[in-house]
Motif scaffolding. Structure first.
Motif, short mmCIF file in Angstrom:
data_model
loop_
_atom_site.label_atom_id
_atom_site.label_comp_id
_atom_site.label_asym_id
_atom_site.label_seq_id
_atom_site.Cartn_x
_atom_site.Cartn_y
_atom_site.Cartn_z
N ALA A 205 0.83 -1.21 0.00
CA ALA A 205 0.00 0.00 0.00
C ALA A 205 0.86 1.26 0.00
O ALA A 205 0.56 2.24 -0.70
N ASP A 206 1.95 1.25 0.75
CA ASP A 206 2.84 2.42 0.80
C ASP A 206 3.47 2.70 -0.56
O ASP A 206 3.52 3.85 -1.01
N SER A 207 3.96 1.67 -1.23
CA SER A 207 4.61 1.90 -2.52
C SER A 207 3.59 2.27 -3.60
O SER A 207 3.90 3.04 -4.51
N ILE A 208 2.38 1.74 -3.50
CA ILE A 208 1.32 2.13 -4.44
C ILE A 208 1.00 3.61 -4.29
O ILE A 208 0.91 4.36 -5.27
N LEU A 209 0.84 4.07 -3.06
CA LEU A 209 0.57 5.48 -2.83
C LEU A 209 1.74 6.34 -3.29
O LEU A 209 1.54 7.40 -3.92
N GLY A 210 2.96 5.91 -3.01
CA GLY A 210 4.13 6.66 -3.48
C GLY A 210 4.16 6.77 -4.99
O GLY A 210 4.45 7.83 -5.54
N TYR A 211 3.84 5.65 -5.65
CA TYR A 211 3.77 5.68 -7.12
C TYR A 211 2.69 6.66 -7.58
O TYR A 211 2.91 7.47 -8.49
N LEU A 212 1.51 6.58 -7.00
CA LEU A 212 0.42 7.47 -7.42
C LEU A 212 0.82 8.93 -7.25
O LEU A 212 0.52 9.77 -8.11
N TYR A 213 1.53 9.25 -6.17
CA TYR A 213 1.92 10.63 -5.92
C TYR A 213 3.03 11.10 -6.87
O TYR A 213 3.36 12.28 -6.89
N SER A 214 3.58 10.17 -7.66
CA SER A 214 4.58 10.55 -8.67
C SER A 214 3.95 10.81 -10.03
O SER A 214 4.65 11.18 -10.97
N THR A 215 2.64 10.60 -10.15
CA THR A 215 1.99 10.70 -11.45
C THR A 215 1.29 12.05 -11.63
O THR A 215 0.95 12.73 -10.66
N SER A 216 1.04 12.38 -12.88
CA SER A 216 0.29 13.61 -13.17
C SER A 216 -1.19 13.44 -12.91
O SER A 216 -1.91 14.42 -12.77
N PHE A 217 -1.67 12.18 -12.82
CA PHE A 217 -3.12 11.97 -12.64
C PHE A 217 -3.52 11.77 -11.18
O PHE A 217 -4.71 11.70 -10.88
N ALA A 218 -2.55 11.66 -10.27
CA ALA A 218 -2.89 11.53 -8.85
C ALA A 218 -1.86 12.27 -7.99
O ALA A 218 -1.54 11.83 -6.89
N ALA A 219 -1.35 13.37 -8.50
CA ALA A 219 -0.37 14.16 -7.76
C ALA A 219 -1.01 14.74 -6.51
O ALA A 219 -2.18 15.14 -6.53
N PRO A 220 -0.29 14.82 -5.39
CA PRO A 220 -0.88 15.32 -4.14
C PRO A 220 -1.60 16.67 -4.26
O PRO A 220 -2.69 16.82 -3.67
N ASP A 225 -7.18 19.70 0.35
CA ASP A 225 -7.28 19.28 1.76
C ASP A 225 -7.92 17.90 1.91
O ASP A 225 -8.17 17.44 3.04
N ARG A 226 -8.17 17.21 0.80
CA ARG A 226 -8.75 15.85 0.86
C ARG A 226 -7.69 14.77 0.70
O ARG A 226 -8.03 13.59 0.54
N LEU A 227 -6.42 15.14 0.73
CA LEU A 227 -5.37 14.16 0.48
C LEU A 227 -5.38 13.03 1.51
O LEU A 227 -5.26 11.85 1.14
N SER A 228 -5.53 13.37 2.78
CA SER A 228 -5.54 12.32 3.80
C SER A 228 -6.75 11.41 3.64
O SER A 228 -6.67 10.19 3.87
N SER A 229 -7.88 11.97 3.22
CA SER A 229 -9.08 11.15 2.97
C SER A 229 -8.85 10.22 1.80
O SER A 229 -9.27 9.04 1.81
N PHE A 230 -8.19 10.72 0.76
CA PHE A 230 -7.86 9.89 -0.41
C PHE A 230 -6.97 8.73 -0.01
O PHE A 230 -7.21 7.57 -0.37
N GLU A 231 -5.94 9.03 0.76
CA GLU A 231 -5.01 7.99 1.18
C GLU A 231 -5.72 6.92 2.00
O GLU A 231 -5.49 5.72 1.80
N ALA A 232 -6.56 7.34 2.92
CA ALA A 232 -7.29 6.38 3.75
C ALA A 232 -8.20 5.51 2.90
O ALA A 232 -8.33 4.29 3.13
N ARG A 233 -8.83 6.11 1.89
CA ARG A 233 -9.73 5.36 1.02
C ARG A 233 -8.95 4.34 0.17
O ARG A 233 -9.41 3.20 -0.01
N ILE A 234 -7.78 4.74 -0.33
CA ILE A 234 -6.95 3.81 -1.09
C ILE A 234 -6.58 2.61 -0.23
O ILE A 234 -6.68 1.44 -0.65
N ARG A 235 -6.15 2.86 0.99
CA ARG A 235 -5.76 1.77 1.87
C ARG A 235 -6.95 0.86 2.17
O ARG A 235 -6.81 -0.37 2.23
N GLU A 236 -8.11 1.45 2.34
CA GLU A 236 -9.32 0.66 2.61
C GLU A 236 -9.64 -0.26 1.44
O GLU A 236 -9.93 -1.45 1.64
#
Length: 262
Positions: A205-220, A225-236
């Motif tokens: 899950a950590d490396s998937i989120l790190g990868y997503l944050y490196s992309t133009s389509f899921a950049a932080p 202010d919904r970034l933490s909600s997004f991360e929690a939803r991805i992990r869920e």
């Protein structure tokens, strides 16, 4: 502003590197060149150079993103030596100008051709590439091109937060509707060969989120202010697909090699 502004650290740490088998295909493509030189356009954080440096004596990486280039220099500096020059230019593929008299045995464009003015870039390479040299356009599939259930779940969460259309920084991504091999075939490098190299990866899950944050389509910055909600939803969502936090991916690199007529 660059679609990757502020993402260089994520890119360097979490983007999968270039597999040795891909590097070998590329090196073999110019094995007959006596003084091998490499030009990597859209070099990013230098992943191609890190994987491919050994057979080359003179290497240039070019990218318009200065943060990316700073990391590329740091990542590639250990591979420079008295017998191997590595230089970096802050330039787009469209604006890159080779040093006087410099010619490339191999030009590589990895995971970046979709951002370029493709025909213009290929035409500009004609005077830069050795007569026996090659241009390689290659890459693997991103998470957006969901090929497994857990990837489909990840993409659905991105769309839940950012909308159905794939983002590209502040805009939306414009898909190219022609195969790259066709575009190469209409360029000076019209003798085209395709090589496919399968690759299998294991994510967490950590490396998937790190990868997503490196992309133009899921950049932080896209989430505000919904970034933490997004991360929690991805992990869920990911937890629904694995009880051990391991996610297998079958992907492949498609390499298109273009040459002039022999």
């Amino acid at each position: 502003m660059s679609n990757f502004a502020g993402l260089a650290a994520y890119y360097s740490e979490f983007r999968p590197g270039i597999p040795p088998k891909v590097a070998q295909v590329l090196a073999d493509a110019v094995a007959g060149e006596p003084h091998r030189t490499l030009l990597d356009l859209g070099t990013g954080t230098g992943q191609v150079i890190q994987a491919l440096h050994k057979p080359f004596v003179d290497i240039i990486g070019a990218d318009p993103d200065i943060e990316m280039l700073e990391l590329a220099e740091k990542n590639c500096q250990p591979f420079a030596s008295p017998g191997r020059i590595i230089r970096f230019f802050g330039a787009s593929a469209e604006s890159f100008a080779a040093p006087d008299g410099w010619r490339a045995s191999l030009v590589t464009i990895c995971r970046a051709f979709h951002w370029m003015e493709q025909s213009r870039v290929l035409a500009s390479l004609e005077p830069i590439v050795h007569s026996g040299g090659a241009v390689a356009i290659f890459g693997d599939s991103s998470f957006w091109e969901a090929s497994s259930e857990w990837k489909k779940g990840v993409r659905a969460v991105i769309q839940e937060f950012l909308g159905e259309r794939r983002r590209a920084g502040g805009g939306v991504f414009s898909h190219h509707n022609r195969p790259y091999s066709e575009i190469l075939a209409e360029s000076p490098f019209h003798e085209v060969e395709e090589v496919t190299v399968p690759v299998r990866r294991t994510w967490t899950a950590d490396s998937i989120l790190g990868y997503l944050y490196s992309t133009s389509f899921a950049a932080p910055p896209l989430f505000g202010d919904r970034l933490s909600s997004f991360e929690a939803r991805i992990r869920e969502v990911l937890a629904q697909h694995s009880s051990s936090d391991t996610y297998e991916e079958d992907n492949e690199f498609l390499i298109r090699l273009g040459r002039r007529s022999s």
